[in-house]
Design a protein around this motif. Structure first.
Motif, short mmCIF file in Angstrom:
data_model
loop_
_atom_site.label_atom_id
_atom_site.label_comp_id
_atom_site.label_asym_id
_atom_site.label_seq_id
_atom_site.Cartn_x
_atom_site.Cartn_y
_atom_site.Cartn_z
N PHE A 23 1.06 -0.95 0.10
CA PHE A 23 0.28 0.00 -0.15
C PHE A 23 1.32 1.46 0.08
CE2 PHE A 23 -1.87 3.21 2.52
CZ PHE A 23 -3.38 3.49 1.52
N ALA A 24 2.02 0.98 0.77
CA ALA A 24 3.27 2.34 1.12
C ALA A 24 3.72 2.51 -0.41
CB ALA A 24 3.97 2.19 1.98
N VAL A 25 3.92 1.47 -0.28
CA VAL A 25 4.77 1.45 -2.11
C VAL A 25 4.10 2.30 -3.06
CG1 VAL A 25 6.59 0.32 -3.63
CG2 VAL A 25 6.83 0.03 -1.59
N GLY A 26 3.12 1.27 -3.04
CA GLY A 26 1.89 1.56 -4.25
C GLY A 26 1.50 3.18 -4.34
N THR A 27 0.95 4.69 -3.21
CA THR A 27 1.06 5.60 -3.00
C THR A 27 2.29 6.36 -3.36
OG1 THR A 27 -0.56 5.00 -1.00
CG2 THR A 27 0.70 7.03 -1.47
N VAL A 28 3.08 5.93 -2.96
CA VAL A 28 4.30 6.73 -3.88
C VAL A 28 4.65 6.17 -5.56
CG1 VAL A 28 6.81 7.31 -3.61
CG2 VAL A 28 6.04 6.28 -1.72
N ALA A 94 -0.73 6.05 10.59
CA ALA A 94 -0.01 4.79 10.36
C ALA A 94 0.78 5.18 11.46
CB ALA A 94 -0.14 3.86 9.62
N TYR A 95 1.93 6.09 11.03
CA TYR A 95 2.94 6.60 11.03
C TYR A 95 2.38 6.92 12.71
CZ TYR A 95 6.72 5.58 8.09
OH TYR A 95 7.17 4.90 6.79
N PHE A 96 1.54 7.59 12.62
CA PHE A 96 1.60 8.15 14.03
C PHE A 96 1.65 6.76 15.81
CE2 PHE A 96 -1.23 9.98 17.30
CZ PHE A 96 0.41 10.94 17.79
N SER A 97 0.43 6.12 15.11
CA SER A 97 -0.12 5.09 15.54
C SER A 97 1.82 4.29 15.98
CB SER A 97 -0.91 4.54 15.20
OG SER A 97 -1.27 3.42 15.42
N ILE A 178 17.66 -1.08 8.68
CA ILE A 178 17.60 -0.45 7.58
C ILE A 178 17.36 0.64 6.54
CG2 ILE A 178 17.73 -1.07 4.52
CD1 ILE A 178 17.88 -4.09 5.93
N SER A 179 16.32 0.68 7.37
CA SER A 179 15.31 1.77 7.50
C SER A 179 16.26 3.25 7.71
CB SER A 179 13.63 2.03 8.44
OG SER A 179 13.13 2.54 7.71
N TYR A 180 16.46 3.22 8.67
CA TYR A 180 16.90 3.97 9.26
C TYR A 180 18.00 4.82 8.63
CZ TYR A 180 19.78 6.74 12.33
OH TYR A 180 20.94 8.52 12.58
N ARG A 181 19.16 4.39 7.73
CA ARG A 181 20.06 3.75 7.67
C ARG A 181 19.67 5.06 6.32
NH1 ARG A 181 22.93 -1.05 8.96
NH2 ARG A 181 24.04 -0.75 10.69
N MET A 232 9.49 6.40 0.39
CA MET A 232 9.24 4.70 -0.11
C MET A 232 9.88 3.91 1.02
SD MET A 232 7.83 3.02 -2.77
CE MET A 232 9.01 4.07 -4.08
N THR A 233 10.65 4.21 2.05
CA THR A 233 11.67 4.06 3.06
C THR A 233 10.52 3.05 4.11
OG1 THR A 233 11.89 5.65 4.55
CG2 THR A 233 12.80 5.05 2.84
N ALA A 234 8.97 3.11 3.86
CA ALA A 234 7.46 2.71 4.74
C ALA A 234 7.40 1.39 4.73
CB ALA A 234 6.53 3.34 4.65
N PHE A 235 8.24 1.28 3.23
CA PHE A 235 8.36 -0.61 2.86
C PHE A 235 9.20 -1.09 3.98
CE2 PHE A 235 10.41 -4.07 1.35
CZ PHE A 235 9.78 -4.78 0.49
N TRP A 236 10.02 -0.96 4.64
CA TRP A 236 10.72 -1.54 6.16
C TRP A 236 9.59 -1.23 7.36
CZ3 TRP A 236 14.57 1.03 3.06
CH2 TRP A 236 15.14 0.20 1.98
N ASP A 237 9.13 -0.14 7.39
CA ASP A 237 8.55 0.39 8.63
C ASP A 237 7.28 -0.12 9.44
OD1 ASP A 237 10.48 1.69 8.90
OD2 ASP A 237 9.56 3.74 7.81
N PHE A 238 6.90 -1.28 8.70
CA PHE A 238 5.52 -1.66 9.14
C PHE A 238 5.12 -3.42 9.08
CE2 PHE A 238 4.61 2.67 8.18
CZ PHE A 238 3.65 3.08 8.97
N GLY A 239 6.09 -4.29 8.77
CA GLY A 239 6.68 -6.06 9.42
C GLY A 239 5.21 -6.00 8.19
N ASN A 240 4.41 -6.74 9.29
CA ASN A 240 3.06 -8.14 8.17
C ASN A 240 1.84 -7.05 8.63
OD1 ASN A 240 4.50 -10.00 7.67
ND2 ASN A 240 4.93 -10.47 10.37
N THR A 241 2.21 -5.49 8.80
CA THR A 241 0.25 -4.65 8.99
C THR A 241 -0.44 -4.83 7.43
OG1 THR A 241 1.99 -3.00 10.86
CG2 THR A 241 -0.23 -2.93 9.75
N GLU A 242 -1.51 -4.99 7.65
CA GLU A 242 -2.03 -4.81 6.55
C GLU A 242 -3.41 -3.83 6.46
OE1 GLU A 242 -3.86 -8.86 7.08
OE2 GLU A 242 -2.24 -10.04 5.81
#
Length: 254
Positions: A23-28, A94-97, A178-181, A232-242
């Motif tokens: 979802f996050a990658v598709g948005t970008v 989602a990030y705020f949560s 990885i996300s932080y870097r 796009m780094t949101a790809f690494w941030d949410f694990g298995n969240t749907e």
């Protein structure tokens, strides 16, 4: 509706279930597709119009504002950003949560999390303003939209990097490292390219040298692309969240 990997779905009847990473990658990718399409059409069909400036010297690349202000480019860009804007608000929530769950005992970091979410929403608002008010229509509003977008996006990236620096110290998941870097790298690239673009823009307006506006446009592209890459780094941030769209079961209707 967002569900973590262990959430119960028995209460709801899912219509759509999509991994949050996709979802996050598709948005970008919506914004990236519109950006590439507008640049390509401007360069192949409207090069003279899109590279013209008051200096009337040779230029070879259109600026972002010029490439999204002509027809049909402006309508392609508006369509893509219109679709992109609502999911961006969901991602901000989602990030705020996520931050609230990580920093529940730290008021300072909770406040910074709230500011980060606010900067994200302001960035999105600035993008909508500069998108739906073209530079060829009302230049002053388009310019203000651009200023709001750039300022909010840099503040968002700065505060996000700070929050993930704290997360990096408290948690040891490889994906978070990885996300932080990559967040830090894309933020530094974004700032460096923006300062370089601003230098070439000022130089072009002051000296009217051939090709300088082209260099401005090139670094402006890198500002936009590094901004997209940061998101796009949101790809690494949410694990298995749907992300799930669901209807209530019969016994929940009243």
């Amino acid at each position: 509706m967002l569900h973590g990997p262990y959430s119960s779905l028995e209460r709801d009847r899912p219509l759509i279930r999509l991994p949050f990473q996709h979802f996050a990658v598709g948005t970008v990718l919506l914004a990236l597709t519109g950006f590439i399409a507008c640049l390509a059409i401007s360069m192949f069909y409207h090069l003279e119009e899109s590279t013209y400036t008051h200096c009337q010297v040779p230029n070879y690349l259109p600026s972002v504002s010029a490439s999204i202000s002509l027809v049909p480019e402006r309508y392609i860009w508006r369509f893509c950003i219109g679709l992109h804007s609502a999911p961006r608000c969901l991602i901000a929530a989602a990030y705020f949560s996520l931050y609230r769950s990580r920093f529940s005992l730290s008021k300072v970091n909770l406040l910074l999390s709230g500011l980060t979410g606010l900067f994200s929403l302001i960035e999105n608002t600035g993008l909508l303003l500069l998108t739906y008010v073209a530079s060829t229509e009302t230049y002053s509003y388009h310019k203000y939209g651009f200023i709001v977008f750039i300022a909010a996006s840099m503040l968002y990236m700065l505060t996000t990097c700070r929050l993930w620096q704290v997360i990096k110290r408290l948690y040891v998941h490889p994906e978070e490292m990885i996300s932080y870097r990559w967040k830090v790298r894309f933020f530094l690239i974004n700032v460096g390219c923006f300062l370089t673009a601003a230098y070439f823009f000022r130089r072009h307006n002051k000296y009217c040298e051939p090709g300088i506006y082209t260099l401005f446009a090139l670094f402006e592209y890198l500002v936009v692309l590094s901004n997209m890459a940061f998101h796009m780094t949101a790809f690494w941030d949410f694990g298995n969240t749907e992300v799930m769209v669901a209807t209530p079961t019969e016994d929940k209707r009243f």
